[in-house]
Design a protein around this motif. Structure first.
Motif, PDB file in Angstrom:
ATOM      1  N   GLY A  39       0.824  -1.194   0.000  1.00  0.00           N
ATOM      2  CA  GLY A  39       0.000   0.000   0.000  1.00  0.00           C
ATOM      3  C   GLY A  39       0.865   1.254   0.000  1.00  0.00           C
ATOM      4  O   GLY A  39       2.061   1.218   0.303  1.00  0.00           O
ATOM      5  N   SER A  40       0.262   2.360  -0.341  1.00  0.00           N
ATOM      6  CA  SER A  40       0.988   3.631  -0.382  1.00  0.00           C
ATOM      7  C   SER A  40       0.950   4.302   0.989  1.00  0.00           C
ATOM      8  O   SER A  40      -0.072   4.279   1.681  1.00  0.00           O
ATOM      9  CB  SER A  40       0.372   4.550  -1.435  1.00  0.00           C
ATOM     10  OG  SER A  40      -1.013   4.737  -1.185  1.00  0.00           O
ATOM     11  N   ILE A  41       2.073   4.896   1.378  1.00  0.00           N
ATOM     12  CA  ILE A  41       2.219   5.487   2.709  1.00  0.00           C
ATOM     13  C   ILE A  41       2.696   6.928   2.572  1.00  0.00           C
ATOM     14  O   ILE A  41       3.662   7.207   1.855  1.00  0.00           O
ATOM     15  CB  ILE A  41       3.233   4.692   3.562  1.00  0.00           C
ATOM     16  CG1 ILE A  41       2.798   3.229   3.699  1.00  0.00           C
ATOM     17  CG2 ILE A  41       3.406   5.336   4.940  1.00  0.00           C
ATOM     18  CD1 ILE A  41       3.842   2.351   4.365  1.00  0.00           C
ATOM     19  N   ALA A  42       2.017   7.823   3.267  1.00  0.00           N
ATOM     20  CA  ALA A  42       2.456   9.218   3.366  1.00  0.00           C
ATOM     21  C   ALA A  42       2.862   9.489   4.804  1.00  0.00           C
ATOM     22  O   ALA A  42       2.136   9.136   5.741  1.00  0.00           O
ATOM     23  CB  ALA A  42       1.349  10.168   2.952  1.00  0.00           C
ATOM     24  N   VAL A  99      -6.851  16.773   5.497  1.00  0.00           N
ATOM     25  CA  VAL A  99      -6.654  15.330   5.599  1.00  0.00           C
ATOM     26  C   VAL A  99      -8.013  14.684   5.838  1.00  0.00           C
ATOM     27  O   VAL A  99      -8.788  15.142   6.682  1.00  0.00           O
ATOM     28  CB  VAL A  99      -5.711  14.968   6.767  1.00  0.00           C
ATOM     29  CG1 VAL A  99      -5.636  13.456   6.957  1.00  0.00           C
ATOM     30  CG2 VAL A  99      -4.329  15.552   6.545  1.00  0.00           C
ATOM     31  N   ASP A 100      -8.308  13.622   5.096  1.00  0.00           N
ATOM     32  CA  ASP A 100      -9.513  12.827   5.322  1.00  0.00           C
ATOM     33  C   ASP A 100      -9.069  11.442   5.779  1.00  0.00           C
ATOM     34  O   ASP A 100      -8.582  10.644   4.977  1.00  0.00           O
ATOM     35  CB  ASP A 100     -10.349  12.706   4.050  1.00  0.00           C
ATOM     36  CG  ASP A 100     -11.696  12.028   4.302  1.00  0.00           C
ATOM     37  OD1 ASP A 100     -11.776  11.193   5.228  1.00  0.00           O
ATOM     38  OD2 ASP A 100     -12.659  12.330   3.583  1.00  0.00           O
ATOM     39  N   PRO A 101      -9.202  11.138   7.080  1.00  0.00           N
ATOM     40  CA  PRO A 101      -8.701   9.865   7.574  1.00  0.00           C
ATOM     41  C   PRO A 101      -9.475   8.655   7.061  1.00  0.00           C
ATOM     42  O   PRO A 101      -8.958   7.534   7.102  1.00  0.00           O
ATOM     43  CB  PRO A 101      -8.835   9.993   9.100  1.00  0.00           C
ATOM     44  CG  PRO A 101      -9.861  11.043   9.314  1.00  0.00           C
ATOM     45  CD  PRO A 101      -9.757  11.986   8.162  1.00  0.00           C
ATOM     46  N   PHE A 102     -10.694   8.849   6.550  1.00  0.00           N
ATOM     47  CA  PHE A 102     -11.473   7.713   6.067  1.00  0.00           C
ATOM     48  C   PHE A 102     -11.060   7.303   4.660  1.00  0.00           C
ATOM     49  O   PHE A 102     -10.926   6.112   4.353  1.00  0.00           O
ATOM     50  CB  PHE A 102     -12.973   8.031   6.109  1.00  0.00           C
ATOM     51  CG  PHE A 102     -13.513   8.118   7.504  1.00  0.00           C
ATOM     52  CD1 PHE A 102     -13.625   6.975   8.280  1.00  0.00           C
ATOM     53  CD2 PHE A 102     -13.880   9.332   8.055  1.00  0.00           C
ATOM     54  CE1 PHE A 102     -14.118   7.042   9.580  1.00  0.00           C
ATOM     55  CE2 PHE A 102     -14.368   9.411   9.348  1.00  0.00           C
ATOM     56  CZ  PHE A 102     -14.484   8.270  10.117  1.00  0.00           C
ATOM     57  N   SER A 157      -7.217  10.563   1.810  1.00  0.00           N
ATOM     58  CA  SER A 157      -6.877  11.648   0.886  1.00  0.00           C
ATOM     59  C   SER A 157      -6.339  12.855   1.642  1.00  0.00           C
ATOM     60  O   SER A 157      -6.692  13.097   2.801  1.00  0.00           O
ATOM     61  CB  SER A 157      -8.105  12.060   0.065  1.00  0.00           C
ATOM     62  OG  SER A 157      -9.124  12.548   0.908  1.00  0.00           O
ATOM     63  N   LEU A 158      -5.470  13.580   0.988  1.00  0.00           N
ATOM     64  CA  LEU A 158      -4.967  14.819   1.561  1.00  0.00           C
ATOM     65  C   LEU A 158      -4.691  15.820   0.439  1.00  0.00           C
ATOM     66  O   LEU A 158      -4.462  15.446  -0.711  1.00  0.00           O
ATOM     67  CB  LEU A 158      -3.716  14.584   2.408  1.00  0.00           C
ATOM     68  CG  LEU A 158      -2.493  13.912   1.796  1.00  0.00           C
ATOM     69  CD1 LEU A 158      -1.616  14.904   1.045  1.00  0.00           C
ATOM     70  CD2 LEU A 158      -1.665  13.259   2.899  1.00  0.00           C
ATOM     71  N   ARG A 163      -4.251  14.056  -3.324  1.00  0.00           N
ATOM     72  CA  ARG A 163      -3.802  12.681  -3.504  1.00  0.00           C
ATOM     73  C   ARG A 163      -4.436  11.791  -2.457  1.00  0.00           C
ATOM     74  O   ARG A 163      -4.924  12.263  -1.429  1.00  0.00           O
ATOM     75  CB  ARG A 163      -2.277  12.602  -3.375  1.00  0.00           C
ATOM     76  CG  ARG A 163      -1.511  13.169  -4.526  1.00  0.00           C
ATOM     77  CD  ARG A 163      -0.035  13.295  -4.199  1.00  0.00           C
ATOM     78  NE  ARG A 163       0.219  14.426  -3.325  1.00  0.00           N
ATOM     79  CZ  ARG A 163       1.425  14.740  -2.845  1.00  0.00           C
ATOM     80  NH1 ARG A 163       2.460  13.974  -3.144  1.00  0.00           N
ATOM     81  NH2 ARG A 163       1.599  15.798  -2.086  1.00  0.00           N
ATOM     82  N   SER A 164      -4.388  10.482  -2.694  1.00  0.00           N
ATOM     83  CA  SER A 164      -4.900   9.507  -1.733  1.00  0.00           C
ATOM     84  C   SER A 164      -3.821   8.483  -1.422  1.00  0.00           C
ATOM     85  O   SER A 164      -3.026   8.098  -2.296  1.00  0.00           O
ATOM     86  CB  SER A 164      -6.142   8.798  -2.285  1.00  0.00           C
ATOM     87  OG  SER A 164      -7.222   9.690  -2.384  1.00  0.00           O
ATOM     88  N   PHE A 165      -3.778   8.051  -0.165  1.00  0.00           N
ATOM     89  CA  PHE A 165      -2.819   7.064   0.304  1.00  0.00           C
ATOM     90  C   PHE A 165      -3.555   5.988   1.100  1.00  0.00           C
ATOM     91  O   PHE A 165      -4.650   6.213   1.621  1.00  0.00           O
ATOM     92  CB  PHE A 165      -1.753   7.724   1.191  1.00  0.00           C
ATOM     93  CG  PHE A 165      -0.882   8.711   0.466  1.00  0.00           C
ATOM     94  CD1 PHE A 165       0.300   8.308  -0.126  1.00  0.00           C
ATOM     95  CD2 PHE A 165      -1.258  10.045   0.366  1.00  0.00           C
ATOM     96  CE1 PHE A 165       1.113   9.215  -0.805  1.00  0.00           C
ATOM     97  CE2 PHE A 165      -0.467  10.957  -0.304  1.00  0.00           C
ATOM     98  CZ  PHE A 165       0.728  10.545  -0.897  1.00  0.00           C
ATOM     99  N   ASP A 166      -2.915   4.840   1.218  1.00  0.00           N
ATOM    100  CA  ASP A 166      -3.502   3.754   1.999  1.00  0.00           C
ATOM    101  C   ASP A 166      -3.241   3.915   3.484  1.00  0.00           C
ATOM    102  O   ASP A 166      -3.945   3.336   4.309  1.00  0.00           O
ATOM    103  CB  ASP A 166      -2.956   2.409   1.509  1.00  0.00           C
ATOM    104  CG  ASP A 166      -3.361   2.128   0.077  1.00  0.00           C
ATOM    105  OD1 ASP A 166      -4.572   2.181  -0.215  1.00  0.00           O
ATOM    106  OD2 ASP A 166      -2.464   1.888  -0.761  1.00  0.00           O
ATOM    107  N   LEU A 167      -2.214   4.715   3.842  1.00  0.00           N
ATOM    108  CA  LEU A 167      -1.942   5.032   5.245  1.00  0.00           C
ATOM    109  C   LEU A 167      -1.300   6.407   5.313  1.00  0.00           C
ATOM    110  O   LEU A 167      -0.317   6.676   4.622  1.00  0.00           O
ATOM    111  CB  LEU A 167      -1.010   3.994   5.885  1.00  0.00           C
ATOM    112  CG  LEU A 167      -0.739   4.194   7.387  1.00  0.00           C
ATOM    113  CD1 LEU A 167      -2.026   3.988   8.193  1.00  0.00           C
ATOM    114  CD2 LEU A 167       0.361   3.260   7.873  1.00  0.00           C
TER     115      LEU A 167
END
Length: 413
Positions: free
Chosen positions: A13-16, A138-141, A144-145, A157-161
Motif C-alpha cells: 500500500g501507499s504510505i504518506a 486530511v480525510d482519515p477515512f 486523501s490529503l 492525492r490519496s494514500f492507503d496510510l
C-alpha cells in the motif's frame, strides 16, 4: 546489524508520512530498509539547509535508551557518532553523577535531523521527499490529503496510510478529532516555562560529554552541541526552567535574576549573552495532550503528534521509538492496503500505554515544585527514580509507571 527481512512479493500500500522530525525520518528509513516506499511531506526547508539550532529554543537533547533502541533498529548509530558528542551522563548538584554507560549522544534537534537525513540518503530510490509543502486537509477515512507548495501549486492525492508525524500541532490529529466518532483529545497545562541562555564562557570547566545541572530552583540544565570550528569545538546552551513566565526590563534585571537565583549560570555567560537572555522569549512548555487512541481510518499518529508532554528528556527518544514500533507492527501485519490499517490499529494498542506512561511520568517533574525536587533527590539516592528508570532501553515506560504506582503515595502528584 543484519539487513531487514524483505517484504513478500505483493503490491504494498501507499504510505504518506507528514513531518520531517525525528519520528517521521526514523519511520521513513525503517520502511525503506525493508523495501517499502513512502512519500514524506514537510512544510519547512530540508534540515541540511535549515539552521542547526534556534538560540531561543535549542536546549541540548540527549539520546539514550529508547532513542538508542530506535537508532539501532535503523542502523544509524555510526552516523550519530560522526556528527554528535557522546553522552556520558548527567551531573546534578546534590546528587553527584548519573553515569550513562551505553552509547548515547547529545546535540541540537537540527543535528539529529541532519544525521537521520544522511541515513535516509542511502535509500533515496524508495523515498519521495517533498519540502516547503503545506498539508491543507486530511480525510482519515479515504486517506486523501491536499497539499500546497510555496509556489502556490495545489495537489490532491490519496494514500492507503497517512502517518501524522507532524508535531504537537498535528494537522492529522485535528482531522481525526474532527471526523472520527469517539476520537477525543484531552489536554492539560502545567506551570513549566523555559527561557534559553547561551553559555559563552565555559572554556574547559564543564565536560561536554555530560549534561550539567546548574540549579534546581529554577531548574537549569546546561549541555553542549558541536561547534562550527571542528569536531571538538562546543557551543553550550542552558535551559532555565521556571514555574512562572519571566521577563526583564533589560540586561541589568536579567543579571540580578541570575545572580540571585542561579549564580552558576552567570559564571559561564558573558555580558552579551545575558543581554540576549533579557530579551529572549519565555516559552510555556508544560502542555500535554492525550488521545483516546492513536489511529482512525487510514490515519495514525507517532511522536509528538500522538502525545506531546512536558520535557523529562524523553521527547525525541520516545518519538523515535514510536516510529520503530509502528514499523514493527507493519512488518508483523503486512504492507498491503488492508494490512497497513491493521498494523496501525495494532500500533495504537501497543504504543498508547507507553505514550500515556511518559505523560504520567512527566507530570511528576514540574519546575520549581519543592516537593517534586525533594522527591527526585530522595528517590535517586534510594534507586527508585522513575526519571532514571525511564531512560532504560530494556524497561518499557508503562512498566516504569506500574512500578511507581505500586509505591503509591510516593509517586502521587
Amino acid at each position: 546489524m543484519e539487513p531487514f527481512p524483505s517484504e513478500p512479493a505483493h503490491s504494498p500500500g501507499s504510505i504518506a508520512i507528514l513531518g520531517v522530525g525525528p519520528a517521521g525520518l526514523v519511520l521513513a528509513i525503517a520502511l525503506a530498509r525493508r523495501g517499502l516506499p513512502a512519500t514524506v511531506i514537510e512544510r519547512d526547508v530540508p534540515p541540511d539547509v535549515a539552521p542547526r539550532f534556534n538560540p531561543d529554543r535549542s536546549y541540548t537533547i540527549d539520546i539514550s535508551g529508547h532513542g538508542l533502541k530506535a537508532l539501532r533498529h535503523i542502523d544509524a548509530t555510526a552516523e550519530f557518532d560522526r556528527r554528535m558528542f557522546r553522552f556520558r551522563g548527567l551531573k546534578i548538584p546534590g546528587r553527584g553523577t548519573e553515569e550513562w554507560t551505553l552509547p548515547g549522544w547529545t546535540g541540537s534537534r537540527g543535528d539529529i535531523l541532519r544525521a537521520l537525513m544522511a541515513v535516509l540518503g542511502q535509500h533515496t530510490d524508495r523515498v519521495a521527499l517533498e519540502f516547503a509543502t503545506n498539508v491543507e486537509s486530511v480525510d482519515p477515512f479515504t486517506g486523501s490529503l491536499t497539499t500546497r507548495q510555496r509556489s502556490g501549486e495545489s495537489m490532491a492525492r490519496s494514500f492507503d496510510l497517512i502517518v501524522g508525524a507532524d508535531g504537537a500541532g498535528s494537522t492529522v490529529r485535528s482531522a481525526l478529532q474532527a471526523r472520527v466518532p469517539g476520537f477525543t483529545v484531552t489536554s492539560k497545562s502545567f506551570p513549566n516555562y523555559c527561557t534559553m541562555i547561551e553559555l559563552d564562557n565555559v572554556g574547559g570547566r564543564l565536560d561536554k560529554n555530560y549534561l550539567h545541572g546548574l540549579s534546581t530552583r529554577p531548574f537549569c540544565v546546561a549541555g553542549a552541541i558541536r561547534g562550527d570550528t571542528g569536531p571538538d569545538s562546543a557551543r553550550w546552551f542552558c535551559a532555565v526552567g521556571t514555574k512562572n513566565p519571566i521577563e526583564f526590563t533589560g540586561p541589568a534585571e536579567a543579571r540580578k535574576f541570575l545572580r540571585d537565583r542561579c549564580p552558576r549560570v552567570l559564571e559561564f555567560a558573558g555580558a552579551e549573552q545575558v543581554a540576549a537572555f533579557a530579551g529572549r522569549t519565555c516559552y510555556h512548555i508544560g502542555r500535554s495532550l492525550s488521545c483516546s487512541r492513536l489511529q482512525g481510518g487510514k490515519a495514525v499518529l507517532i511522536g509528538d503528534a500522538a502525545a506531546p508532554y512536558p520535557p523529562i528528556g524523553q521527547g525525541v527518544n520516545g518519538a523515535m521509538e514510536s516510529a520503530m514500533v509502528l514499523d514493527q507492527c507493519i512488518q508483523d501485519a503486512g504492507s498491503s492496503p488492508v494490512q497497513l490499517v491493521d498494523a496501525a490499529a495494532r500500533y495504537s494498542a501497543q504504543w498508547k500505554p507507553e505514550a500515556d506512561a511518559v505523560s504520567w511520568i512527566s507530570e511528576r517533574s514540574l519546575f520549581e515544585n519543592r516537593f517534586h525536587t525533594v522527591r527526585a533527590l530522595a528517590t535517586s539516592m534510594l534507586g527508585l527514580s522513575i526519571f532514571e528508570q525511564a531512560k532504560s532501553a530494556e524497561v518499557p515506560y508503562s512498566q516504569v509507571r506500574r512500578r511507581a504506582e505500586r509505591l503509591w503515595p510516593l509517586w502521587a502528584r
